[in-house]
Design an enzyme around this catalytic site. Structure first.
Site, short mmCIF file in Angstrom:
data_model
loop_
_atom_site.label_atom_id
_atom_site.label_comp_id
_atom_site.label_asym_id
_atom_site.label_seq_id
_atom_site.Cartn_x
_atom_site.Cartn_y
_atom_site.Cartn_z
N ARG A 1 6.57 6.11 79.26
CA ARG A 1 5.37 5.36 78.89
C ARG A 1 4.69 4.77 80.12
NH1 ARG A 1 8.62 3.46 74.26
NH2 ARG A 1 7.83 4.47 72.37
N ARG B 1 20.12 -4.26 77.64
CA ARG B 1 19.98 -3.48 76.40
C ARG B 1 21.23 -3.56 75.52
NH1 ARG B 1 22.75 1.20 76.25
NH2 ARG B 1 23.65 1.98 78.21
N ASP C 1 27.15 2.29 71.60
CA ASP C 1 27.19 2.72 72.99
C ASP C 1 28.59 3.13 73.43
OD1 ASP C 1 26.99 2.38 76.13
OD2 ASP C 1 24.95 2.36 75.35
N LYS D 1 24.00 10.14 72.72
CA LYS D 1 24.78 9.44 71.71
C LYS D 1 24.58 7.93 71.91
CE LYS D 1 27.30 8.24 75.08
NZ LYS D 1 27.03 6.84 75.50
N HIS E 1 15.65 6.71 69.60
CA HIS E 1 16.10 8.10 69.51
C HIS E 1 15.39 8.87 68.40
CE1 HIS E 1 20.25 7.65 71.71
NE2 HIS E 1 19.21 7.36 72.47
#
Length: 358
Positions: free
Chosen positions: A67, A195, A208, A127, A109
């Site tokens: 972005r 995050r 995660d 993942k 995702h």
């Protein structure tokens, strides 16, 4: 003289004497058909993936999208990538791109993979696959409708030492498998801007880190009959630690743990009636595998030929599948990815963790 165990059990266990671990059947990543890759979201994991492809495969990263146009250009300059796009629509619209690698946070995702699928691109999604099973189901349905390849980037599944594990399980050398253990814990500084602690990015240990032991247990045991979890939330409300017990219809158990609060051994084991496998930490990377007899005798050890370039194997698997016209991988089937997402949903329900927007 009274025997402690049935004769059949003794005979079977004796069959492990002198047993050796098989050699991996994993093809070299350099032998896979070369595809043109587009990288979506140029963060740290994307950088590692791109560098791995450059060093260990014949794959080509031809475009990157962000972005932030300046961020895309900096990433492209760093890795000598021909095209830098200041938007994801431009990336998936680039006709030079065969497959898109989605490396954005979990929360994005679904949106980003769907963009690529709708543009007719093959997709490899980091993942955990999505935030939840509902999103995973929609992605799978869309990929099948468009006839494009789709796979979760659970890179562990494609490593040589995991093929050794898979062959041992197929051979029945362990006997009847009763217990699987696996853990993945990392000590993360409590930073609300990171995050891993951000609810809006679907942070937390489970998606995660915990996805690794859950996926490993799924590969070894097959579908779970029950899943029970307890946990502790982090200061931002995401899951900070979870301990999970899964069972199968045959009565096998998986004992799994994940945490953001401490560095754990990140090891795994598979225990059967005749023998067990022990996998060093990190079990999800290029790890040594030991075959141990029922009386704790070391029978054999497999040590991976190298411990770098692990992400190259998943890219090579995707390329081989696409080259052969297969819409998914047998080593990480979409149905199993969906089942794993349902398990993760159930764990989060047990822990009382809901992400914004769900």
């Amino acid at each position: 003289m009274t025997q402690d165990r049935p004769v059949a059990e003794d005979t079977a266990a004796a069959g492990t004497a002198g047993a050796v671990l098989p050699a991996p059947r994993t093809p070299s990543p350099r032998e896979a058909p070369a595809l043109n890759w587009g990288v979506m979201a140029p963060g740290g994991i994307a950088a590692h993936f791109t560098e791995t492809l450059r060093q260990h495969t014949g794959q080509k990263v031809v475009a990157v999208g962000s972005r932030d146009a300046a961020r895309a250009r900096a990433f492209a300059d760093r890795f000598n990538i021909p095209a830098a796009h200041g938007g994801y629509a431009e990336l998936v619209g680039n006709d030079e791109v065969d497959i898109v690698y989605v490396a954005s946070p979990h929360s994005a995702h679904f949106e980003h993979a769907m963009q690529a699928i709708e543009a007719g691109r093959h997709v490899l999604v980091e993942k955990a696959f999505t935030r939840n099973a509902r999103e995973a189901e929609q992605l799978i349905e869309a990929a099948r409708e468009r006839g494009v390849f789709l796979m979760e980037a659970m890179w562990t599944r494609f490593l040589p030492h995991i093929d050794v594990v898979r062959q041992v399980l197929e051979s029945g050398l362990l006997g009847e498998v009763h217990t699987v253990t696996a853990d993945h814990g990392q000590r993360m500084d409590p930073d609300p801007a990171h995050r891993m602690f951000a609810p809006e990015l679907a942070g937390g240990a489970l998606l995660d880190l915990g996805v690794y032991p859950v996926s490993f247990a799924s590969m070894v045991l097959g579908p779970f009959a029950s899943v029970t979890a307890v946990g502790t939330k982090a200061f931002t409300g995401v899951d900070g630690q979870a301990s999970i017990v899964v069972t199968t219809g045959s009565g096998a158990h998986g004992v799994l743990n994940t945490t953001l609060f401490a560095r754990t051994p990140t090891s795994a084991s598979i225990s059967g009636t005749h023998a067990r496998l022990e996998i060093d930490g990190p079990f999800y990377g290029a790890a040594a595998v030991r075959l141990v007899g029922r009386d704790n005798e070391l029978l054999d050890t497999f040590v991976p030929p190298r411990r770098d370039g692990g992400m190259s194997y998943q890219a090579a698997e995707a390329a081989r599948c696409i080259g052969a016209g297969r819409p998914e991988s047998d080593l990480m089937p979409l149905a199993e990815t969906l089942d794993i997402m349902r398990v993760l949903d159930g764990v989060r329900r047990d822990l009382g963790v809901v992400f914004p927007g769900e």
